[in-house]
Write an enzyme that holds these catalytic residues in place. Structure first.
Site, PDB file in Angstrom:
ATOM      1  CB  CYS A  64      49.132 -26.337  13.885  1.00  0.00           C
ATOM      2  SG  CYS A  64      49.309 -26.926  12.228  1.00  0.00           S
ATOM      3  CD  GLU A  72      45.687 -20.456  15.713  1.00  0.00           C
ATOM      4  OE1 GLU A  72      46.855 -20.592  14.792  1.00  0.00           O
ATOM      5  OE2 GLU A  72      44.938 -21.350  15.768  1.00  0.00           O
ATOM      6  CG  HIS A 132      45.667 -23.168  12.437  1.00  0.00           C
ATOM      7  ND1 HIS A 132      46.675 -22.794  13.248  1.00  0.00           N
ATOM      8  CD2 HIS A 132      46.184 -24.201  11.544  1.00  0.00           C
ATOM      9  CE1 HIS A 132      47.828 -23.371  12.677  1.00  0.00           C
ATOM     10  NE2 HIS A 132      47.695 -24.232  11.763  1.00  0.00           N
TER      11      HIS A 132
END
Length: 242
Positions: free
Chosen positions: A94, A183, A181
């Site tokens: 990001c 994660e 994202h």
């Protein structure tokens, strides 16, 4: 994993808020045997002058813009030249991807119609994206951003979106930028939803219930791909160093 001078086992992790974590990415790397060195330059942590003691570097996201004028942010964008120059694996997620794009001379800007991406959205992997690792590129991913960028000159597009075209790219052999994202865990998602209600009222954002519904549908694919991608990303460098 036993560290050597040629193949160190530390990963440099750059975060941008006091309580941010590397989430799933951090857990996967630790399970693969790596140690995480967490740095927060925004709060005064220095970044190394060389990547000699590190296997790779990851810059995560944050609420700020890659266009902000703070000195620490400008220094961090400049610092990306260290892993690029030393041909070390770099991953920007990001904001970290937008910083990489800025470092490579590309602009970062909001959507012309004010749209954002907050929630799960379809992306379209390219042929090079599907060839990235031995797990098929996820076609629905979690997003949380209001700015995007065009593909930097010399980069290879790995996945594209509808409202923000550049969703994943590779620069050189070991530098990657992901607009989405991978994660994010369910706990991170809950925290973002609770603290960023303004984002959810912006054009194109998904309503909160959709975040949870889509997590149940898509997260397992993202998790499986993330593990395979990280192994490939690090192995590229290990093979060269061996």
């Amino acid at each position: 994993m036993e560290a050597t001078q040629e193949n160190p086992s530390k990963i440099l992790v750059v975060l941008h808020q006091q309580h941010s974590t590397p989430g799933r990415i951090g857990r996967l790397l630790e399970c693969q045997g790596y140690q995480l060195d967490l740095r927060r330059p925004r709060f005064g942590d220095p970044l190394p002058d060389t990547m000699r003691d590190y296997a790779a570097a990851i810059i995560f996201g944050g609420p700020m813009s890659a266009n902000d004028e703070e000195d620490w942010l400008k220094r961090e964008i400049d610092w990306i030249g260290v892993p690029l120059k030393e041909n070390k694996p770099y991953l920007g997620i990001c904001l970290g991807a937008q910083m990489l794009a800025r470092h490579l001379g590309q602009t970062v800007c909001p959507h012309p119609q004010g749209k954002v991406e907050a929630g799960y959205y379809r992306i379209h992997p390219t042929e090079q994206g599907h060839e990235l690792c031995d797990c098929r590129f996820p076609e629905t991913v979690y997003q949380w951003h209001r700015e995007g960028f065009c593909l930097p000159k010399g980069a290879t597009l790995l996945a594209k979106g509808v409202d923000f075209e550049a969703q994943a790219f590779r620069y050189g052999e070991r530098a990657y930028g992901l607009q989405f994202h991978p994660e994010v865990t369910i706990s991170i998602m809950c925290r973002w939803l609770a603290r960023s209600k303004m984002r959810l009222r912006q054009p194109n954002a998904r309503p909160p219930h959709r975040h949870f519904q889509d997590w149940c549908l898509h997260d397992w694919r993202i998790a499986r791909w993330s593990d395979a991608f990280l192994r490939t990303w690090i192995a590229e460098d290990s093979a060269i160093a061996a």
